[in-house]
Design a protein around this motif. Structure first.
Motif, PDB file in Angstrom:
ATOM      1  N   ARG A 168      36.399  50.091  66.754  1.00 24.06           N
ATOM      2  CA  ARG A 168      37.307  50.555  65.699  1.00 24.06           C
ATOM      3  C   ARG A 168      38.171  51.691  66.225  1.00 24.06           C
ATOM      4  O   ARG A 168      39.375  51.729  66.009  1.00 24.06           O
ATOM      5  CB  ARG A 168      36.503  51.004  64.483  1.00 24.06           C
ATOM      6  CG  ARG A 168      36.317  49.906  63.445  1.00 24.06           C
ATOM      7  CD  ARG A 168      35.950  50.487  62.087  1.00 24.06           C
ATOM      8  NE  ARG A 168      34.710  51.254  62.146  1.00 24.06           N
ATOM      9  CZ  ARG A 168      33.489  50.694  62.129  1.00 24.06           C
ATOM     10  NH1 ARG A 168      33.355  49.388  62.063  1.00 24.06           N
ATOM     11  NH2 ARG A 168      32.408  51.450  62.183  1.00 24.06           N
ATOM     12  N   TRP A 194      36.533  40.322  71.691  1.00 21.17           N
ATOM     13  CA  TRP A 194      37.612  41.308  71.685  1.00 21.17           C
ATOM     14  C   TRP A 194      38.342  41.253  73.011  1.00 21.17           C
ATOM     15  O   TRP A 194      37.734  41.078  74.054  1.00 21.17           O
ATOM     16  CB  TRP A 194      37.051  42.701  71.432  1.00 21.17           C
ATOM     17  CG  TRP A 194      36.480  42.844  70.056  1.00 21.17           C
ATOM     18  CD1 TRP A 194      35.242  42.441  69.646  1.00 21.17           C
ATOM     19  CD2 TRP A 194      37.127  43.398  68.917  1.00 21.17           C
ATOM     20  NE1 TRP A 194      35.077  42.702  68.313  1.00 21.17           N
ATOM     21  CE2 TRP A 194      36.218  43.299  67.833  1.00 21.17           C
ATOM     22  CE3 TRP A 194      38.375  43.964  68.693  1.00 21.17           C
ATOM     23  CZ2 TRP A 194      36.533  43.755  66.549  1.00 21.17           C
ATOM     24  CZ3 TRP A 194      38.678  44.419  67.412  1.00 21.17           C
ATOM     25  CH2 TRP A 194      37.777  44.317  66.356  1.00 21.17           C
ATOM     26  N   GLY A 206      40.656  50.236  68.467  1.00 17.23           N
ATOM     27  CA  GLY A 206      41.638  49.468  67.698  1.00 17.23           C
ATOM     28  C   GLY A 206      42.733  50.350  67.134  1.00 17.23           C
ATOM     29  O   GLY A 206      43.892  49.942  67.061  1.00 17.23           O
ATOM     30  N   GLU A 207      42.351  51.568  66.725  1.00 13.83           N
ATOM     31  CA  GLU A 207      43.362  52.496  66.202  1.00 13.83           C
ATOM     32  C   GLU A 207      44.323  52.911  67.304  1.00 13.83           C
ATOM     33  O   GLU A 207      45.526  52.990  67.110  1.00 13.83           O
ATOM     34  CB  GLU A 207      42.676  53.761  65.666  1.00 13.83           C
ATOM     35  CG  GLU A 207      42.107  53.579  64.276  1.00 13.83           C
ATOM     36  CD  GLU A 207      41.221  54.754  63.892  1.00 13.83           C
ATOM     37  OE1 GLU A 207      41.460  55.892  64.375  1.00 13.83           O
ATOM     38  OE2 GLU A 207      40.257  54.527  63.120  1.00 13.83           O
ATOM     39  N   GLU A 220      30.610  48.553  67.702  1.00 17.17           N
ATOM     40  CA  GLU A 220      31.617  48.255  66.679  1.00 17.17           C
ATOM     41  C   GLU A 220      32.385  49.518  66.293  1.00 17.17           C
ATOM     42  O   GLU A 220      33.601  49.475  66.093  1.00 17.17           O
ATOM     43  CB  GLU A 220      30.953  47.611  65.452  1.00 17.17           C
ATOM     44  CG  GLU A 220      30.813  46.109  65.645  1.00 17.17           C
ATOM     45  CD  GLU A 220      29.855  45.446  64.678  1.00 17.17           C
ATOM     46  OE1 GLU A 220      29.396  46.122  63.729  1.00 17.17           O
ATOM     47  OE2 GLU A 220      29.563  44.259  64.880  1.00 17.17           O
ATOM     48  N   THR A 221      31.686  50.626  66.232  1.00 15.24           N
ATOM     49  CA  THR A 221      32.357  51.893  65.941  1.00 15.24           C
ATOM     50  C   THR A 221      33.357  52.207  67.053  1.00 15.24           C
ATOM     51  O   THR A 221      34.512  52.596  66.799  1.00 15.24           O
ATOM     52  CB  THR A 221      31.320  53.044  65.846  1.00 15.24           C
ATOM     53  OG1 THR A 221      30.279  52.642  64.972  1.00 15.24           O
ATOM     54  CG2 THR A 221      31.949  54.324  65.359  1.00 15.24           C
TER      55      THR A 221
END
Lengths: 255, 200
Positions: free
Chosen positions: B52, B74, B55-56, B48-49
């Motif tokens: 993220r 995802w 995602g950025e 999940e990290t």
């Protein structure tokens, strides 16, 4: 205004209203596929075009559409119609309201989905079948070549030959029994079928029976049987001798 | 010497992010955090990290590729600014020409599924056979067992493709049934109002 001539342009049907009714009654058109609300809309817009209220046409139309609706409802809920007919008017109204509410909710959900799809029109992504998962290798226990050889030897031995005896039923020719019965009738004027075929196989007895029927057909014998399953008595007729004469003449000529 | 790109670093999460990025490029459908964790041999929290972080980097305005959470997983998609260019080369056959009847049927299957064709017909008031067959062909709904009570009628449910095409994270992202119109009481009142107007 003639209701029967109302022109319709529906998903399931295009043409005049009376043709639609005919097709529905002949069961050539599935009423479940017909959107009855569209028919009502078509009628209303026609009324509007004419600008004056034609009460006769409205009455006729209402009767026809009500009948169509009833037919459609019965078609859609064949079993439920029974259940619903047992409901009190109060309960039936509640059930109807519940269904209408369900449909209205779903119409709104469909509108929400359409909006969503419009908003997603700029979303492009890769589509494809699921990629294949890696093949799992099956691990075999260590094998002994001797055992493999033994298994193969077992397969290599010739299997015992199968008996096909039951497939080759031998049928003696009918003519054999014709001759035999004629010979008997030459000596005696009558005989019992059972005693004549005693000792023969089932198939031979059947062929002998056919021969007896042949003789009967040709009028060479007449048959008597006191009751079902009683012995069959075969009696030679005069015709038999006459026919035999004709037949031997014919044979003599053809020879 | 230039500074290395942010993702190309020795940071262990950066390394994991590169693996996740690679898995998402190869996949043709959304991958769940659990799938990614199994494939990358790492724990879900760290996945999940990494997501993220990705995602950025893969977001609208920053990249032509956008990472999105959709259909329970995802996935990458094209950025909106590239949509016009994509549309000249690629079709969107799944959602093209979906009729009003198809949308209503989809809504019914999404909310009430798994449900049978008679269930759909009961709510919509018209036979659902051809519409259901069309949606199955598009891959938006799929068979999901049989209804033992309704003489073994086939039941249908929406597919992950449905969620993806409509950009839904999951079916839970649909509006709540209570928030949609169609209050039974209100309709009841309207029916009664019509009935009262009828001359006796």
């Amino acid at each position: 205004m003639i209701v029967r001539e109302l022109e319709l342009d529906l998903d399931a049907f295009e043409g005049p209203f009376d043709l639609l009714l005919t097709l529905v009654l002949r069961e050539e058109l599935e009423l479940a596929e017909v959107d009855i609300a569209e028919i009502v809309l078509a009628f209303c817009s026609r009324l509007e075009e004419r600008g004056r209220l034609d009460l006769d046409a409205c009455g006729e139309f209402l009767v026809l559409v009500a009948a169509l609706l009833e037919l459609k409802a019965r078609g859609l809920f064949p079993e439920e119609a029974l259940e619903l007919s047992e409901l009190e008017p109060e309960e039936a109204a509640e059930e109807l309201a519940r269904r209408l509410a369900d449909y209205r909710r779903m119409k709104e959900a469909a509108a929400w989905l359409s909006e969503r799809l419009e908003g997603a029109s700029e979303r492009f992504f890769r589509l494809g079948p699921a990629p294949l998962a890696p093949r799992v290798e099956r691990q075999l226990a260590p094998q002994d070549p001797e055992r493999l050889g033994a298994a193969l030897r077992l397969l290599a031995t010739e299997p015992p030959s199968l008996s096909l005896g039951h497939m080759a039923l031998r049928f003696p020719p009918v003519s054999q029994f014709l001759e035999r019965f004629r010979a008997v009738l030459g000596r005696r004027s009558r005989f019992d079928f059972e005693s004549e075929v005693a000792g023969l196989s089932r198939v031979e007895a059947a062929v002998a029976f056919l021969a007896m029927l042949e003789l009967r057909k040709a009028g060479e014998v007449s048959l008597e049987q006191a009751s079902s399953f009683a012995p069959i008595r075969v009696l030679g007729t005069r015709a038999a001798t006459a026919k035999e004469g004709v037949e031997s003449q014919w044979i003599a000529r053809s020879a | 010497m230039d500074r290395p790109l942010r993702l190309i670093s020795a940071n262990p999460v950066d390394r994991l992010a590169r693996v996740v990025e690679a898995l998402l490029v190869v996949a043709s459908q959304p991958l769940s955090v659990e799938d990614l964790a199994v494939a990358a041999n790492d724990d879900t929290e760290r996945i999940e990290t990494a997501l993220r972080l990705l995602g950025e980097r893969y977001s609208e305005g920053r990249s032509g590729i956008v990472l999105e959470q959709v259909a329970g997983g995802w996935a990458f998609r094209a950025s909106r600014e590239a949509a016009e260019a994509c549309a000249t080369l690629f079709e969107r056959p799944v959602e093209r020409g979906l009729s009003g009847a198809a949308m209503e049927t989809l809504a019914i299957v999404a909310y009430f599924g798994p449900c049978t064709r008679p269930d759909v017909a009961r709510i919509r008031g018209v036979a659902a056979d051809s519409v259901v067959a069309g949606l199955v062909e598009r891959g938006l709904i799929a068979e999901s067992g049989r209804d033992a009570e309704a003489a073994g009628a086939i039941r249908y449910k929406t597919t992950p493709l449905f969620e993806r095409v409509f950009g839904l994270e999951s079916l839970a992202a649909l509006p709540r049934l209570d928030d949609l119109g169609g209050e039974a009481d209100e309709i009841r009142e309207r029916l009664e109002a019509v009935a009262e107007k009828r001359p006796a």
